[in-house]
Design an enzyme around this catalytic site. Structure first.
Site, mmCIF file in Angstrom:
data_model
loop_
_atom_site.group_PDB
_atom_site.id
_atom_site.type_symbol
_atom_site.label_atom_id
_atom_site.label_comp_id
_atom_site.label_asym_id
_atom_site.label_seq_id
_atom_site.Cartn_x
_atom_site.Cartn_y
_atom_site.Cartn_z
ATOM 1 N N HIS A 1 -7.460 -7.168 0.648
ATOM 2 C CA HIS A 1 -8.510 -7.750 0.814
ATOM 3 C C HIS A 1 -9.471 -6.984 2.030
ATOM 4 O O HIS A 1 -8.810 -5.872 2.376
ATOM 5 C CB HIS A 1 -8.541 -9.272 1.325
ATOM 6 C CG HIS A 1 -7.481 -9.483 2.646
ATOM 7 N ND1 HIS A 1 -6.295 -9.073 2.701
ATOM 8 C CD2 HIS A 1 -8.000 -9.954 3.718
ATOM 9 C CE1 HIS A 1 -5.740 -9.522 3.758
ATOM 10 N NE2 HIS A 1 -6.557 -10.211 4.513
ATOM 11 N N HIS B 1 -10.287 -7.539 5.403
ATOM 12 C CA HIS B 1 -10.134 -7.497 6.712
ATOM 13 C C HIS B 1 -9.713 -6.169 7.293
ATOM 14 O O HIS B 1 -9.064 -5.542 6.420
ATOM 15 C CB HIS B 1 -8.878 -8.733 7.052
ATOM 16 C CG HIS B 1 -9.579 -10.061 7.015
ATOM 17 N ND1 HIS B 1 -8.711 -11.229 6.854
ATOM 18 C CD2 HIS B 1 -10.798 -10.513 6.953
ATOM 19 C CE1 HIS B 1 -9.555 -12.188 6.458
ATOM 20 N NE2 HIS B 1 -10.644 -11.907 6.633
ATOM 21 N N ASP C 1 -2.386 -11.133 2.675
ATOM 22 C CA ASP C 1 -2.432 -12.432 3.547
ATOM 23 C C ASP C 1 -2.204 -13.615 2.722
ATOM 24 O O ASP C 1 -2.852 -14.968 3.312
ATOM 25 C CB ASP C 1 -3.477 -12.285 4.673
ATOM 26 C CG ASP C 1 -3.243 -11.208 5.808
ATOM 27 O OD1 ASP C 1 -2.328 -10.700 5.597
ATOM 28 O OD2 ASP C 1 -4.205 -10.931 6.499
ATOM 29 N N HIS D 1 -7.271 -17.229 1.364
ATOM 30 C CA HIS D 1 -7.622 -16.515 2.759
ATOM 31 C C HIS D 1 -8.936 -15.936 3.050
ATOM 32 O O HIS D 1 -9.469 -16.109 3.780
ATOM 33 C CB HIS D 1 -6.361 -15.511 2.651
ATOM 34 C CG HIS D 1 -6.478 -14.691 4.080
ATOM 35 N ND1 HIS D 1 -6.299 -15.222 5.394
ATOM 36 C CD2 HIS D 1 -6.548 -13.284 4.244
ATOM 37 C CE1 HIS D 1 -6.229 -14.302 6.361
ATOM 38 N NE2 HIS D 1 -6.633 -13.071 5.788
ATOM 39 N N ASP E 1 -7.808 -5.232 9.431
ATOM 40 C CA ASP E 1 -6.307 -4.867 9.565
ATOM 41 C C ASP E 1 -5.679 -4.669 8.375
ATOM 42 O O ASP E 1 -4.318 -4.493 8.251
ATOM 43 C CB ASP E 1 -5.532 -5.824 10.427
ATOM 44 C CG ASP E 1 -5.511 -7.461 9.806
ATOM 45 O OD1 ASP E 1 -6.408 -7.641 9.272
ATOM 46 O OD2 ASP E 1 -4.336 -7.812 9.663
ATOM 47 N N HIS E 2 -6.389 -4.512 7.311
ATOM 48 C CA HIS E 2 -5.701 -3.929 6.193
ATOM 49 C C HIS E 2 -6.789 -2.764 5.450
ATOM 50 O O HIS E 2 -6.243 -2.376 4.410
ATOM 51 C CB HIS E 2 -5.851 -5.065 5.093
ATOM 52 C CG HIS E 2 -5.024 -6.568 5.437
ATOM 53 N ND1 HIS E 2 -3.803 -6.938 5.014
ATOM 54 C CD2 HIS E 2 -5.299 -7.160 6.392
ATOM 55 C CE1 HIS E 2 -3.477 -7.808 5.525
ATOM 56 N NE2 HIS E 2 -4.311 -8.078 6.456
ATOM 57 N N HIS F 1 2.399 -8.930 7.095
ATOM 58 C CA HIS F 1 2.529 -9.536 8.511
ATOM 59 C C HIS F 1 4.210 -9.864 8.682
ATOM 60 O O HIS F 1 4.567 -10.487 7.559
ATOM 61 C CB HIS F 1 1.568 -10.367 9.069
ATOM 62 C CG HIS F 1 0.072 -9.934 9.116
ATOM 63 N ND1 HIS F 1 -0.377 -9.417 10.255
ATOM 64 C CD2 HIS F 1 -0.883 -10.195 8.301
ATOM 65 C CE1 HIS F 1 -1.622 -9.120 10.133
ATOM 66 N NE2 HIS F 1 -2.213 -9.567 8.871
HETATM 67 FE FE FE Z 1 -3.965 -9.538 8.092
HETATM 68 ZN ZN ZN Z 2 -6.507 -11.224 6.390
#
Ligand code: FE
Ligand code: ZN
Length: 262
Positions: free
Chosen positions: A62, A64, A137, A120, A66-67, A175
């Site tokens: 996805h 975001h 996530d 998410h 942090d990905h 995570h």
């Molecule tokens: Fe994440």
């Molecule tokens: Zn995420």
């Protein structure tokens, strides 16, 4: 870096940022080396050096940051192909290959399926490579992602899709949230003996500075509060205790709501 052997490929696990995992999928039969959700480029670059192989692909679950934050610099360094959901193409930095359930990516030497798992985010996908599920996530160790862009019904449907896979499927989520999730799990599933065993085992692993991930789908089904509504006895007990309908989707929604305020 931790490494796990699968039939035809190895999964390497990199711990980055506060609690993110980046995975490298290394084919045994082709030059394919894939980074799943590169939160940053430096760790991936170092790992490629250790493996003495260039990165060939990025799989994003996805959009975001942090990905995806490593996407553009890794593409610049390696000229790798960036794979993401066609439905979410405008939010995946540098996307080259748009995929969906009906059109998974073709990677030499690897068997890759795509699962659409909104909840998410609206464009969230998971990659099933052999018996390894890269679910971003969506499903976590003893938890599931927050509902930023989807409804509880959507997430429940997505989790059911994952739950239908073989129980031995390895769950490579993005995570290390497991211990905190287990604290919540025991608050709603106190009499679960398998859960108590998992809590002891996962605390032991973290004390030894080892990841709790990957877990297996069977373990998640037995202990993850967001998959427990698949069990009718759990639903009956939960409904009696909390005064909600003994209906899995409704119970999932209630548990998700409780977790948001835990
Ligand atoms: Fe994440
Ligand atoms: Zn995420």
């Amino acid at each position: 870096m931790w490494s796990y052997q699968h039939a035809g490929f190895t999964v390497h696990q990199l711990s980055v940022l506060r609690d993110n995992y980046i995975y490298l999928i290394e084919s045994h039969t082709s030059n394919a080396l894939i980074a799943v959700d590169p939160a940053e480029a430096v760790a991936v670059r170092k790992a490629c050096k250790v493996l003495a192989k260039p990165l060939t692909h990025i799989f994003n679950t996805h959009h975001h940051w942090d990905h995806t934050d490593g996407n553009l610099s890794l593409k610049q360094i390696f000229g790798c192909r960036i794979v993401g959901a066609s439905h979410d193409a405008e939010r995946i930095p540098g996307i080259d290959v748009r995929v969906s359930e009906a059109a998974p990516p073709a990677i030499a030497g690897l068997n890759v399926a795509v699962l659409s798992v909104p909840g998410h985010t609206s464009g969230h996908i998971a990659y099933l490579v052999g018996d390894a599920l890269f679910c971003g996530d969506t499903l976590f160790g003893a938890g599931c992602g927050r509902l930023f862009e989807g409804s509880a019904d959507q997430m429940w449907h997505s989790l059911n899709k994952i739950a239908a896979l073989d129980g031995s499927t390895k769950i490579y989520c993005a995570h290390e949230y497991t211990l905190a999730n287990l604290t919540f799990a025991v608050s709603i599933d106190a009499d679960n003996r398998v859960l108590a065993e998992r809590i002891a085992a996962d605390h032991r692993r973290r004390r030894q500075q080892l990841p709790t991930i990957p877990s297996t789908l069977d373990s998640e089904k037995a202990t993850n509060p967001f998959l427990r509504p698949l069990d009718s006895e759990f639903c009956r007990n939960y409904a009696a205790l909390h005064g909600v309908a003994a209906e899995p989707a409704a119970i999932f929604a209630d548990i998700r709501r409780r977790k948001d305020h835990f």
